[in-house]
Scaffold this active site. Sequence first.
Site, PDB file in Angstrom:
ATOM      1  N   SER A 283      10.346  14.635   6.661  1.00 36.32           N
ATOM      2  CA  SER A 283      10.636  14.237   5.289  1.00 36.32           C
ATOM      3  C   SER A 283      11.238  15.428   4.558  1.00 36.32           C
ATOM      4  O   SER A 283      10.903  16.579   4.859  1.00 36.32           O
ATOM      5  CB  SER A 283       9.336  13.782   4.636  1.00 36.32           C
ATOM      6  OG  SER A 283       9.257  14.237   3.322  1.00 36.32           O
TER       7      SER A 283
ATOM      8  N   GLY B 128       1.235   7.573  -5.317  1.00 33.80           N
ATOM      9  CA  GLY B 128      -0.077   7.335  -5.933  1.00 33.80           C
ATOM     10  C   GLY B 128       0.010   6.769  -7.339  1.00 33.80           C
ATOM     11  O   GLY B 128      -0.938   6.842  -8.110  1.00 33.80           O
ATOM     12  N   ALA B 129       1.156   6.207  -7.694  1.00 27.75           N
ATOM     13  CA  ALA B 129       1.337   5.702  -9.053  1.00 27.75           C
ATOM     14  C   ALA B 129       1.201   4.185  -9.118  1.00 27.75           C
ATOM     15  O   ALA B 129       1.478   3.573 -10.143  1.00 27.75           O
ATOM     16  CB  ALA B 129       2.709   6.121  -9.583  1.00 27.75           C
ATOM     17  N   GLY B 130       0.789   3.566  -8.018  1.00 33.03           N
ATOM     18  CA  GLY B 130       0.658   2.114  -8.012  1.00 33.03           C
ATOM     19  C   GLY B 130       1.999   1.422  -7.889  1.00 33.03           C
ATOM     20  O   GLY B 130       2.145   0.256  -8.248  1.00 33.03           O
TER      21      GLY B 130
ATOM     22  N   SER C 226       3.795   1.347  -4.942  1.00 34.06           N
ATOM     23  CA  SER C 226       4.034   1.019  -3.527  1.00 34.06           C
ATOM     24  C   SER C 226       4.986   1.969  -2.816  1.00 34.06           C
ATOM     25  O   SER C 226       5.897   1.543  -2.103  1.00 34.06           O
ATOM     26  CB  SER C 226       4.561  -0.412  -3.384  1.00 34.06           C
ATOM     27  OG  SER C 226       3.527  -1.291  -3.600  1.00 34.06           O
TER      28      SER C 226
ATOM     29  N   GLU D  54      -0.078  -0.841   7.500  1.00 35.09           N
ATOM     30  CA  GLU D  54      -0.976  -0.418   6.417  1.00 35.09           C
ATOM     31  C   GLU D  54      -2.442  -0.714   6.777  1.00 35.09           C
ATOM     32  O   GLU D  54      -3.322   0.124   6.608  1.00 35.09           O
ATOM     33  CB  GLU D  54      -0.575  -1.192   5.152  1.00 35.09           C
ATOM     34  CG  GLU D  54      -1.268  -0.765   3.909  1.00 35.09           C
ATOM     35  CD  GLU D  54      -0.343   0.013   2.976  1.00 35.09           C
ATOM     36  OE1 GLU D  54       0.884   0.000   3.149  1.00 35.09           O
ATOM     37  OE2 GLU D  54      -0.891   0.651   2.073  1.00 35.09           O
TER      38      GLU D  54
ATOM     39  N   ASP E  34       3.244  -6.226  -1.464  1.00 33.85           N
ATOM     40  CA  ASP E  34       4.115  -5.064  -1.669  1.00 33.85           C
ATOM     41  C   ASP E  34       5.293  -5.099  -0.703  1.00 33.85           C
ATOM     42  O   ASP E  34       6.435  -4.823  -1.074  1.00 33.85           O
ATOM     43  CB  ASP E  34       3.339  -3.762  -1.467  1.00 33.85           C
ATOM     44  CG  ASP E  34       2.118  -3.689  -2.371  1.00 33.85           C
ATOM     45  OD1 ASP E  34       2.052  -4.475  -3.330  1.00 33.85           O
ATOM     46  OD2 ASP E  34       1.241  -2.855  -2.104  1.00 33.85           O
TER      47      ASP E  34
ATOM     48  N   TYR F 143     -10.908  -1.013  -3.741  1.00 33.40           N
ATOM     49  CA  TYR F 143     -10.070  -2.153  -3.347  1.00 33.40           C
ATOM     50  C   TYR F 143     -10.819  -3.032  -2.349  1.00 33.40           C
ATOM     51  O   TYR F 143     -10.883  -4.255  -2.495  1.00 33.40           O
ATOM     52  CB  TYR F 143      -8.766  -1.627  -2.731  1.00 33.40           C
ATOM     53  CG  TYR F 143      -7.758  -2.698  -2.413  1.00 33.40           C
ATOM     54  CD1 TYR F 143      -6.749  -3.017  -3.313  1.00 33.40           C
ATOM     55  CD2 TYR F 143      -7.820  -3.405  -1.213  1.00 33.40           C
ATOM     56  CE1 TYR F 143      -5.819  -4.013  -3.018  1.00 33.40           C
ATOM     57  CE2 TYR F 143      -6.904  -4.395  -0.913  1.00 33.40           C
ATOM     58  CZ  TYR F 143      -5.900  -4.693  -1.821  1.00 33.40           C
ATOM     59  OH  TYR F 143      -4.990  -5.673  -1.530  1.00 33.40           O
TER      60      TYR F 143
HETATM   61  C1  GLA Z   1      -2.117  -3.386  -3.709  1.00 31.12           C
HETATM   62  C2  GLA Z   1      -2.028  -4.108  -2.377  1.00 31.12           C
HETATM   63  C3  GLA Z   1      -1.451  -5.507  -2.553  1.00 31.12           C
HETATM   64  C4  GLA Z   1      -2.190  -6.270  -3.649  1.00 31.12           C
HETATM   65  C5  GLA Z   1      -2.340  -5.415  -4.906  1.00 31.12           C
HETATM   66  C6  GLA Z   1      -3.203  -6.068  -5.935  1.00 31.12           C
HETATM   67  O1  GLA Z   1      -0.847  -3.136  -4.215  1.00 31.12           O
HETATM   68  O2  GLA Z   1      -1.218  -3.377  -1.486  1.00 31.12           O
HETATM   69  O3  GLA Z   1      -1.493  -6.185  -1.336  1.00 31.12           O
HETATM   70  O4  GLA Z   1      -3.426  -6.722  -3.192  1.00 31.12           O
HETATM   71  O5  GLA Z   1      -2.875  -4.135  -4.620  1.00 31.12           O
HETATM   72  O6  GLA Z   1      -2.574  -7.190  -6.457  1.00 31.12           O
END
Ligand code: GLA
Length: 385
Positions: free
Chosen positions: A68, A125-127, A129, A163, A175, A227
Amino acid sequence: MTVPAGLADRFADLSGEPPVGIWSAPGRANLIGEHTDYNNGFVLPFAIDDRTWCAARANDVGLLRVASTAQPSTHSVAVAQLDSVGFEGWSGYALGVAWALHSMGQDLTDAPGIDILIDSTVPLGAGLSSSAALESAVAIALNDLWNLGLDRMTLAKVGQLAENGAIGAPTGIMDQVATLFGQEDHAVLLDCASLRTTAVPLHLEAHGLSLLVMDSKVKHAHADGGYASRREACERGARAMGVPFLRDLTVADLTRAREVLDDETFRRVRHVVTENDRVLATVEALSTVGPDAIGSLLLASHTSMRDDFEISVPEIDTAVEAAMDAGALGARLTGGGFGGSAVALVPTARKDKIADAVRTACAEHAFAEPEILDVSPAQGARCDQ
Ligand code: GLA
């Protein structure tokens, strides 16, 4: 977003020859439909402009080697030994894709080794993906270079298996679908039971609206316990209610759910059941009225995640409240929760004022300064050159 300048040259420096192609996949934000995917429900995410690029070419040493631009070391695995590897760190997402292809029955006996150089602008890490962007960029590259001929939904399943199986995060398929099926100015409606996708037009610009992503800087990881514990609660709730998935319950079933379930499990179930309805109501409002009509659904989703599913954090609640007070039409946590980002639907004319108000509110609480991104729903994974 275009291929980063110099990526092909850096690849050539590392592997001695230029790449034969550069593939990319975007990060994603979710407009609405949280923790519904693994309950076989509905989600409505969109791909964002930030992307992960994968420059690649076959080698003749039989190794899948990934490096990377952000990390000096190269990680590798023999293509012939994909069933006996342990994965660690960021490279596990890339190597895990090859492992997942092998695990899903692809015959890679004659597949050559591949050299890969990754570059990315998706915040970690910011949600948003970053992991699915990496998986999908690698998946479409390997699909082309190994001539596998797999369709995009199969590649999404490959990314999800990487994953789940290689990284150990028990996530759903949202995602990967968002990053593979995204389109400009559209969200992707996914029915997670049938895996049918529908591109839903947003018409943001025509309505003078923008989407802001507010990264709280509170880091999260789906391999951590929160989660998985929410997923377990959903499975427990479905079992107690006698259905395979929470998708199979309607709002009318919540009266019985309240009698059958303990309070916490009931609230987890209520979130999922009502969230599925909100996704469908959002799609309906978008097609009949337009994006101005979905604000209250976004906010109701946030309230449900905060109070019933309990996956928000004070930093995100503050950003959501400040955005709403400053004139957002709607705002909500986006992604798995326990940190990460919120998304806000805002009048374009007020977006700077709203962003300022969010920063000020976070400063007043002595929270980290949020990073605020103005995102446009973007095209999904593709071969760039
Ligand atoms: C993460 C997971 C997804 C989904 C969301 C919550 O992004 O990777 O599969 O479950 O959380 O909606």
